[in-house]
Design a protein around this motif. Structure first.
Motif, mmCIF file in Angstrom:
data_model
loop_
_atom_site.group_PDB
_atom_site.id
_atom_site.type_symbol
_atom_site.label_atom_id
_atom_site.label_comp_id
_atom_site.label_asym_id
_atom_site.label_seq_id
_atom_site.Cartn_x
_atom_site.Cartn_y
_atom_site.Cartn_z
ATOM 1 N N SER A 63 0.835 -1.204 0.000
ATOM 2 C CA SER A 63 0.000 0.000 0.000
ATOM 3 C C SER A 63 0.874 1.260 0.000
ATOM 4 O O SER A 63 0.536 2.256 -0.640
ATOM 5 N N GLU A 64 2.004 1.210 0.697
ATOM 6 C CA GLU A 64 2.935 2.349 0.672
ATOM 7 C C GLU A 64 3.558 2.513 -0.711
ATOM 8 O O GLU A 64 3.758 3.639 -1.182
ATOM 9 N N VAL A 66 2.139 1.782 -3.551
ATOM 10 C CA VAL A 66 1.098 2.404 -4.383
ATOM 11 C C VAL A 66 1.047 3.902 -4.128
ATOM 12 O O VAL A 66 1.000 4.706 -5.068
ATOM 13 N N VAL A 67 1.081 4.293 -2.859
ATOM 14 C CA VAL A 67 1.060 5.721 -2.515
ATOM 15 C C VAL A 67 2.293 6.419 -3.093
ATOM 16 O O VAL A 67 2.193 7.521 -3.640
ATOM 17 N N LYS A 70 1.869 6.939 -6.787
ATOM 18 C CA LYS A 70 0.868 7.950 -7.110
ATOM 19 C C LYS A 70 1.283 9.354 -6.714
ATOM 20 O O LYS A 70 0.790 10.326 -7.270
ATOM 21 N N SER A 71 2.186 9.475 -5.743
ATOM 22 C CA SER A 71 2.585 10.804 -5.271
ATOM 23 C C SER A 71 3.387 11.527 -6.338
ATOM 24 O O SER A 71 4.127 10.926 -7.105
#
Length: 117
Positions: A63-64, A66-67, A70-71
């Motif tokens: 999940s990190e 993915v973040v 996307k950042s």
């Protein structure tokens, strides 16, 4: 088959290029540079290097990841450290070739069984 003495493992090469600030050289040369952003490619390589850290606690969770993908910002606050698998490779002369690499991973696996009701 005897390994090429001049060969270099991809992770070792990636780490060297990253340390020198030249990790963009890992991008396939057949790709047209106008079809991707160099800074985005560098960011992807840095995230990949973060996923090779020795301790699972140092690696980002999916999940990190993915973040991070996307950042839009840089990864200045989360820089990878030297992966444990980037160790010197010892070559034994003669008919056999061996390599050694040290690793201290505490990786675990779990299995779940799902059944219908």
């Amino acid at each position: 088959m005897i390994a090429d003495p001049g060969a270099e493992y991809l992770l070792k090469k990636a780490w060297k290029l990253y340390q020198d600030g030249k990790h963009i050289k890992l991008v396939d040369e057949s790709l047209d540079p106008s079809e991707y952003e160099a800074e985005h490619a560098k960011k992807i390589i840095e995230i990949a290097l973060m996923c090779t850290q020795s301790s699972p606690t140092l690696r980002p969770t999916m999940s990190e990841v993915v973040v991070l993908f996307k950042s839009r910002g840089s990864l200045e606050h989360t820089q990878p450290t030297r992966p444990p698998f980037v160790e010197s490779v010892e070559r034994v002369r003669g008919d056999r070739s061996t390599s050694t690499a040290s690793s201290s991973s505490n990786a675990t696996a779990s299995f779940s069984v799902v059944s219908a009701r």
